[in-house]
Write a protein that holds these residues in place. Sequence first.
Motif, mmCIF file in Angstrom:
data_model
loop_
_atom_site.group_PDB
_atom_site.id
_atom_site.type_symbol
_atom_site.label_atom_id
_atom_site.label_comp_id
_atom_site.label_asym_id
_atom_site.label_seq_id
_atom_site.Cartn_x
_atom_site.Cartn_y
_atom_site.Cartn_z
ATOM 1 N N ARG A 90 -29.790 9.493 10.919
ATOM 2 C CA ARG A 90 -28.572 9.199 11.691
ATOM 3 C C ARG A 90 -27.418 8.804 10.783
ATOM 4 O O ARG A 90 -26.303 9.347 10.879
ATOM 5 C CB ARG A 90 -28.868 8.068 12.680
ATOM 6 N N CYS A 94 -23.847 10.655 9.776
ATOM 7 C CA CYS A 94 -22.550 10.025 10.053
ATOM 8 C C CYS A 94 -21.676 10.031 8.806
ATOM 9 O O CYS A 94 -20.475 10.335 8.882
ATOM 10 C CB CYS A 94 -22.770 8.604 10.555
ATOM 11 N N ALA A 333 -27.109 9.118 18.394
ATOM 12 C CA ALA A 333 -28.431 9.422 17.855
ATOM 13 C C ALA A 333 -28.416 10.613 16.907
ATOM 14 O O ALA A 333 -29.272 10.726 16.016
ATOM 15 C CB ALA A 333 -29.414 9.669 19.003
ATOM 16 N N GLU A 334 -27.471 11.523 17.082
ATOM 17 C CA GLU A 334 -27.368 12.698 16.206
ATOM 18 C C GLU A 334 -26.518 12.434 14.976
ATOM 19 O O GLU A 334 -26.322 13.328 14.143
ATOM 20 C CB GLU A 334 -26.792 13.890 16.983
ATOM 21 N N GLY A 335 -25.987 11.231 14.860
ATOM 22 C CA GLY A 335 -25.209 10.889 13.681
ATOM 23 C C GLY A 335 -23.727 11.152 13.796
ATOM 24 O O GLY A 335 -23.007 11.091 12.789
#
Length: 431
Positions: A90, A94, A333-335
């Motif tokens: 994650r 980001c 949650a997917e970054g």
Amino acid sequence: MEPAKNHLNHSPVTHRRFGDLSHPRAVSLAAASGRQFLQPFCEKDLAYIHLSVTGRCNARCKGCINSTISNDFTDDRRVAAPIRDTVPERDAACILHLLAETDKKEAVICFYGGEPLLAMEKIMQVKKIIDQACCPVAVRYMLYTNGSLLDKAVANHPGFFKDLWLASVSIDGRRDQHEAVRPGTDLPRIHQGLRALRGIAAGRTLMWSTLRENQSLADCFAEFLDLYEQQLMDLFFWHWVETEQPYERFADYCARYEADLETVMVHYLARLRKGQILPVIHLNELIIFALTGLRRNSSGCGVEVADNFDLIDGKIHSCADLPPEMAIGHIDAEGHPHIRPVDLTGLVAYKIPLGCYQCGVHDYCGGRCPVQAHISNGERLRQYCQLMRLHVAVVLSHLDEIRQGMTAHGLTPQHLYDQAAFYAQFTDVTP
């Protein structure tokens, strides 16, 4: 130095040379600027992102900002922590999304804590994901550590440390002083870790000292000089601790600090006469400000500018040391980063009642640290204003000799910047 008459929430100190240090114009940086260096002065503009790898820590430092101020956390951080460990997939995603949006050509990913080496495997996962991505920005890596786990970490992950660009190691003096305020650490073991790091790393190492009222700057500086002569340290920075309570014996502390700073200046000038720049980061930056008329135009760390990001426990902050409720966004949650529009200028609203805009050292100080303003009362803030004026005044009192030494050896502010002051942005910037 003698204390003046005390007032409510105020501890004014009258200095034998500089007068009433509580007066905003007691010391003036602008008056010292000769602006004699006319060569172009270039600063490096990098993006940097801090990732708080873990909230766990083994050092048990007195006045720990992560556990007793920002997060109001008092448990033993060896077994519990105010924040959870990084989620590598994650947080790496980001970071890559944030770097894809920057217009800067270079970036530094700074691993922060807690003690990040307690989560070394997760650091490695984050680095692997970023290294394997097609990132449009050249990426370097920095580590903040208390140093007590360095020897083991270097032995187990030599590739990471070979790639490491900068390591900031917290050392608060020689053994007795250091271990009194960082009881979970052992200074000889830190030295062992520094030797292991030097044996493999091509990057630079920074000694960061945090000064509390009962500590001696001279003791910290002596430790740095010893490590510097052994080629185990490259850079030095010190910072007055962020804490709520005012100094108990402020005038006494000012006198001791001044004497210690004069000791630092003796060494600085002795090396300068030989054409050498002693790599005390913020000392060199202050000299640049005095010689060129440079202005900071923000607080010391520039938190209110909202130009850099600190990732902590799935949240995005403008500063890792501000309380959790002051996050400016979150990571899904997917970054993907979700940053809400926010006006951070309120973080420096304290500068108006403090009189920062009328202060003669504001161009350098910038109002120092918004975290300190957020967590303390007015008395501690005003004490730091006086300490900052004293700090600047002591350095400025040697400016003519500094100019002479630099001229004699063809040194310019650019040399001071490249060899030391550049690294101020990876510290708390001012003392």
